[in-house]
Design a protein around this motif. Structure first.
Motif, PDB file in Angstrom:
ATOM      1  N   GLY A 171       1.039  -1.171  -0.063  1.00  0.00           N
ATOM      2  CA  GLY A 171       0.260  -0.173   0.180  1.00  0.00           C
ATOM      3  C   GLY A 171       1.052   1.560  -0.440  1.00  0.00           C
ATOM      4  N   ALA A 172       1.937   0.981  -0.639  1.00  0.00           N
ATOM      5  CA  ALA A 172       2.940   2.449  -0.639  1.00  0.00           C
ATOM      6  C   ALA A 172       2.764   3.022  -1.906  1.00  0.00           C
ATOM      7  N   GLU A 173       2.890   4.374  -2.190  1.00  0.00           N
ATOM      8  CA  GLU A 173       3.185   5.360  -3.339  1.00  0.00           C
ATOM      9  C   GLU A 173       4.629   5.584  -3.630  1.00  0.00           C
ATOM     10  N   THR A 174       5.197   5.469  -2.921  1.00  0.00           N
ATOM     11  CA  THR A 174       6.494   5.588  -3.536  1.00  0.00           C
ATOM     12  C   THR A 174       7.752   4.438  -3.267  1.00  0.00           C
ATOM     13  N   THR A 175       8.605   5.079  -3.360  1.00  0.00           N
ATOM     14  CA  THR A 175       9.607   3.331  -3.877  1.00  0.00           C
ATOM     15  C   THR A 175      10.395   4.017  -1.871  1.00  0.00           C
ATOM     16  N   ALA A 176      10.341   5.048  -0.987  1.00  0.00           N
ATOM     17  CA  ALA A 176      10.658   6.036   0.282  1.00  0.00           C
ATOM     18  C   ALA A 176      10.114   4.666   0.932  1.00  0.00           C
ATOM     19  N   GLN A 177       8.911   5.177   0.893  1.00  0.00           N
ATOM     20  CA  GLN A 177       7.269   4.208   1.902  1.00  0.00           C
ATOM     21  C   GLN A 177       7.460   2.898   2.129  1.00  0.00           C
ATOM     22  N   VAL A 178       7.751   2.556   1.256  1.00  0.00           N
ATOM     23  CA  VAL A 178       7.387   0.764   0.332  1.00  0.00           C
ATOM     24  C   VAL A 178       9.199  -0.434   1.666  1.00  0.00           C
ATOM     25  N   VAL A 179      10.577   1.000   1.444  1.00  0.00           N
ATOM     26  CA  VAL A 179      11.045   1.063   2.284  1.00  0.00           C
ATOM     27  C   VAL A 179      11.317   1.066   4.017  1.00  0.00           C
ATOM     28  N   ARG A 180      10.223   1.935   4.081  1.00  0.00           N
ATOM     29  CA  ARG A 180      10.006   1.900   5.883  1.00  0.00           C
ATOM     30  C   ARG A 180       9.440   1.016   5.968  1.00  0.00           C
ATOM     31  N   ILE A 181       8.566   0.168   4.848  1.00  0.00           N
ATOM     32  CA  ILE A 181       7.062  -1.017   6.083  1.00  0.00           C
ATOM     33  C   ILE A 181       8.097  -1.743   6.091  1.00  0.00           C
ATOM     34  N   LEU A 182       9.078  -1.845   5.280  1.00  0.00           N
ATOM     35  CA  LEU A 182      10.139  -3.214   4.526  1.00  0.00           C
ATOM     36  C   LEU A 182      11.117  -3.753   5.482  1.00  0.00           C
ATOM     37  N   VAL A 183      11.750  -2.967   5.419  1.00  0.00           N
ATOM     38  CA  VAL A 183      12.831  -2.778   6.509  1.00  0.00           C
ATOM     39  C   VAL A 183      13.510  -3.841   7.147  1.00  0.00           C
ATOM     40  N   PRO A 184      12.407  -4.083   8.225  1.00  0.00           N
ATOM     41  CA  PRO A 184      12.431  -4.520   9.302  1.00  0.00           C
ATOM     42  C   PRO A 184      12.156  -6.392   8.330  1.00  0.00           C
ATOM     43  N   ARG A 185      11.952  -6.471   6.650  1.00  0.00           N
ATOM     44  CA  ARG A 185      12.177  -8.486   6.631  1.00  0.00           C
ATOM     45  C   ARG A 185      13.403  -7.924   5.813  1.00  0.00           C
ATOM     46  N   LEU A 186      13.894  -6.659   5.344  1.00  0.00           N
ATOM     47  CA  LEU A 186      15.245  -6.783   4.091  1.00  0.00           C
ATOM     48  C   LEU A 186      16.252  -7.508   4.548  1.00  0.00           C
ATOM     49  N   PRO A 187      16.860  -8.338   3.284  1.00  0.00           N
ATOM     50  CA  PRO A 187      17.614  -9.277   3.369  1.00  0.00           C
ATOM     51  C   PRO A 187      18.835  -8.068   3.843  1.00  0.00           C
ATOM     52  N   GLU A 188      19.814  -8.818   4.224  1.00  0.00           N
ATOM     53  CA  GLU A 188      21.032  -8.249   4.939  1.00  0.00           C
ATOM     54  C   GLU A 188      22.030  -7.758   3.606  1.00  0.00           C
ATOM     55  N   PRO A 189      22.264  -6.864   3.236  1.00  0.00           N
ATOM     56  CA  PRO A 189      22.823  -6.541   1.998  1.00  0.00           C
ATOM     57  C   PRO A 189      23.803  -7.148   1.315  1.00  0.00           C
ATOM     58  N   ASN A 190      24.653  -7.155   0.626  1.00  0.00           N
ATOM     59  CA  ASN A 190      26.149  -7.323  -0.517  1.00  0.00           C
ATOM     60  C   ASN A 190      26.944  -6.885   0.476  1.00  0.00           C
ATOM     61  N   ARG A 191      27.599  -7.692   1.023  1.00  0.00           N
ATOM     62  CA  ARG A 191      29.572  -6.659   1.265  1.00  0.00           C
ATOM     63  C   ARG A 191      29.916  -5.909   1.014  1.00  0.00           C
ATOM     64  N   GLY A 192      30.216  -6.650  -0.483  1.00  0.00           N
ATOM     65  CA  GLY A 192      30.651  -5.841  -1.920  1.00  0.00           C
ATOM     66  C   GLY A 192      29.713  -4.895  -2.279  1.00  0.00           C
ATOM     67  N   MET A 193      29.395  -4.500  -2.010  1.00  0.00           N
ATOM     68  CA  MET A 193      28.247  -3.492  -2.736  1.00  0.00           C
ATOM     69  C   MET A 193      28.293  -2.337  -1.956  1.00  0.00           C
ATOM     70  N   THR A 194      28.473  -1.126  -3.502  1.00  0.00           N
ATOM     71  CA  THR A 194      29.134  -0.013  -1.909  1.00  0.00           C
ATOM     72  C   THR A 194      27.942   0.612  -3.148  1.00  0.00           C
ATOM     73  N   ARG A 195      27.508   2.107  -2.770  1.00  0.00           N
ATOM     74  CA  ARG A 195      26.611   2.790  -3.320  1.00  0.00           C
ATOM     75  C   ARG A 195      27.450   3.915  -4.420  1.00  0.00           C
ATOM     76  N   THR A 196      26.564   3.944  -5.367  1.00  0.00           N
ATOM     77  CA  THR A 196      26.886   4.583  -6.736  1.00  0.00           C
ATOM     78  C   THR A 196      26.406   5.793  -6.958  1.00  0.00           C
ATOM     79  N   ASP A 197      26.573   6.802  -7.232  1.00  0.00           N
ATOM     80  CA  ASP A 197      26.191   7.808  -8.079  1.00  0.00           C
ATOM     81  C   ASP A 197      25.655   8.104  -9.485  1.00  0.00           C
ATOM     82  N   ASP A 198      25.189   7.212  -9.952  1.00  0.00           N
ATOM     83  CA  ASP A 198      24.554   7.315 -11.324  1.00  0.00           C
ATOM     84  C   ASP A 198      23.660   8.584 -11.444  1.00  0.00           C
TER      85      ASP A 198
END
Length: 89
Positions: A62-89
Motif C-alpha cells: 500500500g505504498a505510493e513511493t519507493t521510500a514508503q515501501v522501504v520504511r514498511i519493509l525494512v524489518p524484513r529486508l535481507p542483509e545487503p551484499n557486503r561487497g556492494m557500495t553505493r554509486t551515484d549514477d
C-alpha cells in the motif's frame, strides 16, 4: 482484490508479509545501491525489471513511493551484499 488478502485500511493491497523474497532483495539492493539503475546493474537485471519488482512491492504494502515501501519493509529486508557500495549514477 478477492479473498480477504487486504491489509487493514488499505484496499486492494496484501499485508507486508506477502512481498516475495525477490521483491525484498530488489528493495534492499535499491536502498544500498542508491538508485534503480545501479541496483539493476548489480543484480544483473534490466532497469524495467527492477521497476516492476518495486511496483509489485509498493502495491502489496500500500505504498505510493519507493521510500514508503522501504520504511514498511525494512524489518524484513535481507542483509545487503557486503561487497556492494553505493554509486551515484
Amino acid at each position: 482484490m478477492v479473498g480477504g488478502g487486504e491489509a487493514a485500511g488499505v484496499r486492494g493491497c496484501r499485508p507486508a508479509g506477502r512481498a516475495t523474497d525477490r521483491e525484498l532483495a530488489v528493495v534492499a539492493t535499491v536502498l544500498v545501491a542508491g538508485s534503480e539503475k545501479a541496483a539493476a546493474h548489480h543484480l544483473g537485471l534490466s532497469h524495467s525489471t527492477v521497476k516492476h519488482h518495486l511496483a509489485n512491492a509498493r502495491s502489496k504494502v500500500g505504498a505510493e513511493t519507493t521510500a514508503q515501501v522501504v520504511r514498511i519493509l525494512v524489518p524484513r529486508l535481507p542483509e545487503p551484499n557486503r561487497g556492494m557500495t553505493r554509486t551515484d549514477d
